[in-house]
Design an enzyme around this catalytic site. Structure first.
Site, mmCIF file in Angstrom:
data_model
loop_
_atom_site.group_PDB
_atom_site.id
_atom_site.type_symbol
_atom_site.label_atom_id
_atom_site.label_comp_id
_atom_site.label_asym_id
_atom_site.label_seq_id
_atom_site.Cartn_x
_atom_site.Cartn_y
_atom_site.Cartn_z
ATOM 1 N N GLY A 304 0.838 -1.195 0.000
ATOM 2 C CA GLY A 304 0.000 0.000 0.000
ATOM 3 C C GLY A 304 0.867 1.237 0.000
ATOM 4 N N GLU A 305 0.382 2.324 0.616
ATOM 5 C CA GLU A 305 1.139 3.576 0.742
ATOM 6 C C GLU A 305 1.417 4.253 -0.602
ATOM 7 O OE1 GLU A 305 4.839 2.966 2.779
ATOM 8 O OE2 GLU A 305 3.931 1.910 4.462
ATOM 9 N N ALA A 306 0.801 3.823 -1.677
ATOM 10 C CA ALA A 306 1.091 4.310 -3.038
ATOM 11 C C ALA A 306 2.454 3.833 -3.534
ATOM 12 C CB ALA A 306 1.008 5.837 -3.130
#
Length: 337
Positions: A304-306
């Site tokens: 996640g987290e971009a």
């Protein structure tokens, strides 16, 4: 005052979506055909250069201002034991982002992108969506509006990501609501749950689908009822990017599920987006397939987290470097056959 006064006003905003610049795309395609290479030999690098030209309205676009927005939210559904990490990790990771200690901090620097992390009431979890709607309508609209207003109007490229313990369960519920199937069809191990945790996730999604029933046929209601604030904000940012004609890179399973309602509300709702990668989360490849999004990368990531979206920025920069910097056959004095 929130940007969207009601679900109906938000729905209306999802119906009127501008297209990109067809003339710029045509000119970019024509340029590709004059560069010193066999036509099509750079594969998807050519495609994404033309895609960027289409949405930025320039034959030779630039990525001078790349923005990464990471939204964070807390989920009441974590009380059902659907995550391998405790709920307080969400706030702790927001602190880690602030001090530059997360993976996305490093990847953003390397990609030449500006990172902004936006927590959404992380001290106030959403309701357990297997027992009640995750958000009241007003709360949902505030979250959507927060995401919408976070998008800079002068952005050349936007990457979206999230942080929220429990949000792969929410993403699984949204995917099932929008595209059918059971909880077991969509859930994955998320942060690393064991077999018992995986079974709890599937049961939680199944319970939510039964509870909310036919209301989930409305994509906005699905996002409100079984989503989360950070997912609602991603949806809002996705909509804003389309209104502003900003090309957008989606991250993993959660991010893709959050943007998916726009595809259900408008046939070309996600034409301005590209999938940065296929994550290792079980449902992501299936979700990308049903949404007809072809990812740029496949690195077995599930952070996640971009993070996957940010890595894809480097591919896009490479595509534009070739598009802008290569000589044409005429300039190089090379015979084009």
């Amino acid at each position: 005052m929130t940007r969207f006064a009601s679900l109906d006003s938000l729905r209306s905003a999802c119906q009127v979506l501008p297209d990109g610049d067809a003339n710029a795309a045509a000119a970019a395609s024509a340029r590709q055909n004059t560069l010193t290479k066999p036509q099509g030999s750079l594969g998807r690098l050519e495609d994404v250069a033309i895609w960027l030209a289409h949405w930025r309205g320039r034959t030779v676009p630039a990525l001078d201002k790349v923005e990464i927005l990471v939204f964070a939210g807390s989920h009441g559904v974590t009380a059902r034991g659907v995550s391998a990490f405790p709920a307080e990790v969400t706030a702790q990771m927001v602190g880690n982002f602030a001090t530059g200690g997360a993976a996305i901090n490093q990847l953003a620097k390397q990609a030449g992108a500006t990172l902004t992390v936006i927590p959404l009431d992380i001290d106030r979890p959403t309701a357990d969506f297997a027992a009640a709607p995750a958000m009241a309508e007003a709360d949902f609209l505030v979250a959507v509006g927060t995401g919408y207003d976070a998008v800079a109007t002068d952005c050349d490229l936007l990457c979206l990501g999230e942080m929220g313990i429990g949000n792969t369960t929410a993403a699984s519920a949204i995917a099932a609501a929008l595209f059918g199937g059971s909880g077991r069809d969509w859930v994955g191990r998320g942060t690393g749950v064991d077999d018992a945790g995986l079974a709890r996730k599937a049961e939680t999604v199944a319970t939510a689908l039964a509870l909310h029933g036919t209301a989930l046929a409305d994509p906005l209601e699905a996002l409100r009822r079984v989503g989360g604030r950070e997912l609602a904000a991603i949806f809002g940012a996705t909509l804003a990017a389309r209104h502003l004609r900003i090309p957008l890179v989606l991250d993993g399973f959660v991010c893709t599920a959050a943007a998916a309602p726009l595809a259900r509300l408008h046939a070309s709702g996600l034409a301005h987006t590209i999938a940065g990668h296929t994550s290792a989360e079980a449902g992501h490849a299936k979700l990308l397939a049903v949404m007809q999004l072809k990812p740029l990368l496949d690195l077995d990531m599930r952070l996640g987290e971009a993070s996957g979206a940010c890595l894809a920025v480097n591919i896009l920069r490479g595509a534009l470097a070739c598009h802008a910097g290569m000589a044409t056959f005429a300039e190089a004095g090379v015979s084009d056959g």
